[in-house]
Write a protein that holds these residues in place. Structure first.
Motif, PDB file in Angstrom:
ATOM      1  N   VAL A 251       7.476   0.406   5.708  1.00  0.00           N
ATOM      2  CA  VAL A 251       8.763   0.900   5.230  1.00  0.00           C
ATOM      3  C   VAL A 251       9.071   2.181   5.982  1.00  0.00           C
ATOM      4  O   VAL A 251       8.231   3.076   6.079  1.00  0.00           O
ATOM      5  N   GLU A 252      10.267   2.252   6.550  1.00  0.00           N
ATOM      6  CA  GLU A 252      10.665   3.453   7.274  1.00  0.00           C
ATOM      7  C   GLU A 252      11.216   4.484   6.292  1.00  0.00           C
ATOM      8  O   GLU A 252      11.211   4.275   5.081  1.00  0.00           O
ATOM      9  N   GLN A 253      11.709   5.584   6.807  1.00  0.00           N
ATOM     10  CA  GLN A 253      12.316   6.601   5.936  1.00  0.00           C
ATOM     11  C   GLN A 253      13.461   5.982   5.136  1.00  0.00           C
ATOM     12  O   GLN A 253      14.126   5.051   5.590  1.00  0.00           O
TER      13      GLN A 253
ATOM     14  N   ALA B 215      -3.386   4.398   8.625  1.00  0.00           N
ATOM     15  CA  ALA B 215      -3.562   3.083   8.002  1.00  0.00           C
ATOM     16  C   ALA B 215      -3.693   1.994   9.058  1.00  0.00           C
ATOM     17  O   ALA B 215      -4.560   1.104   8.940  1.00  0.00           O
ATOM     18  N   GLU B 216      -2.867   2.053  10.087  1.00  0.00           N
ATOM     19  CA  GLU B 216      -2.920   1.023  11.132  1.00  0.00           C
ATOM     20  C   GLU B 216      -4.247   1.060  11.881  1.00  0.00           C
ATOM     21  O   GLU B 216      -4.820   0.022  12.220  1.00  0.00           O
TER      22      GLU B 216
ATOM     23  N   LEU C 170       0.843  -1.203   0.000  1.00  0.00           N
ATOM     24  CA  LEU C 170       0.000   0.000   0.000  1.00  0.00           C
ATOM     25  C   LEU C 170       0.877   1.251   0.000  1.00  0.00           C
ATOM     26  O   LEU C 170       1.501   1.587   1.004  1.00  0.00           O
ATOM     27  N   LEU C 171       0.923   1.940  -1.146  1.00  0.00           N
ATOM     28  CA  LEU C 171       1.649   3.203  -1.250  1.00  0.00           C
ATOM     29  C   LEU C 171       0.815   4.310  -0.618  1.00  0.00           C
ATOM     30  O   LEU C 171      -0.381   4.427  -0.890  1.00  0.00           O
ATOM     31  N   LEU C 172       1.439   5.129   0.209  1.00  0.00           N
ATOM     32  CA  LEU C 172       0.732   6.197   0.911  1.00  0.00           C
ATOM     33  C   LEU C 172       1.354   7.545   0.552  1.00  0.00           C
ATOM     34  O   LEU C 172       2.553   7.756   0.751  1.00  0.00           O
ATOM     35  N   ASN C 173       0.531   8.442   0.017  1.00  0.00           N
ATOM     36  CA  ASN C 173       0.994   9.783  -0.300  1.00  0.00           C
ATOM     37  C   ASN C 173       0.116  10.795   0.430  1.00  0.00           C
ATOM     38  O   ASN C 173      -0.837  10.404   1.121  1.00  0.00           O
ATOM     39  N   VAL C 174       0.417  12.073   0.294  1.00  0.00           N
ATOM     40  CA  VAL C 174      -0.306  13.092   1.062  1.00  0.00           C
ATOM     41  C   VAL C 174      -1.740  13.247   0.582  1.00  0.00           C
ATOM     42  O   VAL C 174      -2.690  13.114   1.342  1.00  0.00           O
ATOM     43  N   GLY C 175      -1.907  13.564  -0.697  1.00  0.00           N
ATOM     44  CA  GLY C 175      -3.251  13.738  -1.225  1.00  0.00           C
ATOM     45  C   GLY C 175      -3.435  15.040  -1.960  1.00  0.00           C
ATOM     46  O   GLY C 175      -2.532  15.879  -2.046  1.00  0.00           O
TER      47      GLY C 175
ATOM     48  N   ILE D 134       2.141  -4.428   3.365  1.00  0.00           N
ATOM     49  CA  ILE D 134       3.322  -3.597   3.526  1.00  0.00           C
ATOM     50  C   ILE D 134       2.914  -2.150   3.278  1.00  0.00           C
ATOM     51  O   ILE D 134       2.468  -1.792   2.182  1.00  0.00           O
ATOM     52  N   LEU D 135       3.022  -1.327   4.313  1.00  0.00           N
ATOM     53  CA  LEU D 135       2.702   0.097   4.205  1.00  0.00           C
ATOM     54  C   LEU D 135       3.942   0.850   3.734  1.00  0.00           C
ATOM     55  O   LEU D 135       5.014   0.714   4.325  1.00  0.00           O
TER      56      LEU D 135
END
Length: 338
Positions: free
Chosen positions: A157-159, A141-142, A6-11, A121-122
């Protein structure tokens, strides 16, 4: 295990209209990790003052940014998702969601649940950790995973600011330009209120902290200012830049009590030094958006040229470049296979 990435971006707003921008800003600015004030004060400040005064101007900016495909942040993230999915083994799938707006985290996770993935995987698409980006995206997400009763194994995934493949991707973007034709290079990062750094790292004194010159300090590897300076040092080394050849700065400030130096002020200072051709990297963004294309490329550019500048060139972000797809795939594997 059957895995969902799951790719997470701002929006982004759904459209460059006042109602859509108002909805987006309301969700975004009411996040306690973005404006970290007491609840009542935050609600009053955001909904009674900031949004009413900003919504029309923000809408005009999004109108300038919008393309036939829509918001660049949205369609570029979708292109990245499609390419990354092609790299996965059979049965694994890549999803994309925005912390604010659409496509939503809720929708993506409902689909993940319905397809019965055993592992999630976030992947927050933010190279340097900050509570207003990485932390809020992963936390949201969690919480949604728990609320939906999803029983899959979850990893994040961390920084990845110092991952060799991330750095290599940004260097490749920069090498599209002849650095010898520019007088100076600026590494511009999204700004943060000083209190965000102080809140995440109690006891830190930004006035005397040496993270701008001495690498990652003892107070932790998740200090946004420290990691932004370290990102710049690592990129500069690969680009064969000397310390005097580049400057680290911060953009998008809302007050003077944000991380300094400010990018627009730095551009003015460089002009006064006779540096009229400047190349700008924005290494806190992996996707071009309002802050890169418009803020740096247009707003800062207009002021730069008006004051006598000859060339202000923004290095495009990683977007959905093939080398970035390969890099991100490796970053995900490196951080989640242990």
């Amino acid at each position: 295990m059957k895995t969902a990435i799951l790719l997470l971006n701002v929006g982004s707003p759904d459209a460059p209209t006042v109602p859509a921008v108002r909805r987006y800003l309301t969700q975004f600015l009411n996040d306690k990790r973005v404006i970290d004030l007491p609840w009542l004060l935050r609600k009053f400040l955001v909904n009674a003052i900031i949004i009413p005064f900003r919504v029309k101007n923000s809408t005009k900016l999004y109108l300038r940014l919008w393309t036939k495909k829509g918001s660049p942040l949205i369609f570029l993230t979708e292109e990245l998702r499609e390419k990354l999915e092609q790299k996965q083994k059979d049965g694994d799938k890549v999803f994309a969601a925005m912390r604010y707006g659409n496509p939503s985290i809720k929708k993506a996770l409902k689909e993940i649940k319905s397809e019965g993935f055993e592992k999630i995987i976030l992947v927050p698409l933010f190279p340097q950790h900050a509570m207003s980006t990485t932390e809020t995206a992963v936390t949201a997400a969690e919480k949604r995973i728990k609320k939906l009763g999803i029983k899959a194994e979850v990893k994040s995934v961390e920084q990845f600011y110092d991952h060799p493949k991330f750095l290599e991707s940004f260097v490749k973007q920069g090498q599209k330009y002849d650095l010898s034709k520019y007088d100076h290079v600026i590494f511009s990062y999204h700004g943060l209120p000083n209190r965000h750094i102080e809140k995440c790292h109690p006891g830190i004194n930004l006035a005397v902290c040496n993270c701008t010159t001495a690498g990652i300090p003892e107070h932790g590897k998740k200090c946004y200012r420290a990691t932004s300076y370290e990102t710049s040092r690592l990129l500069a080394k690969q680009l064969n830049l000397k310390p005097e050849d580049y400057t680290v700065s911060y953009q998008s400030r809302l007050s003077k009590n944000w991380l300094t130096p400010f990018t627009d002020v730095t551009l003015d200072e460089k002009l006064k030094e006779g540096k009229k051709k400047i190349l700008v990297f924005a290494p806190s963004f992996v996707t071009d958006c309002l802050e890169t294309t418009l803020e740096i490329g247009v707003e800062y550019g207009d002021e730069f040229y008006k004051n006598g500048g000859e060339k202000l060139q923004l290095v495009e972000s990683l977007n959905a470049e093939d080398h970035w797809v390969e890099a991100l795939n490796e970053i995900i594997k490196d951080q989640t296979t242990a």
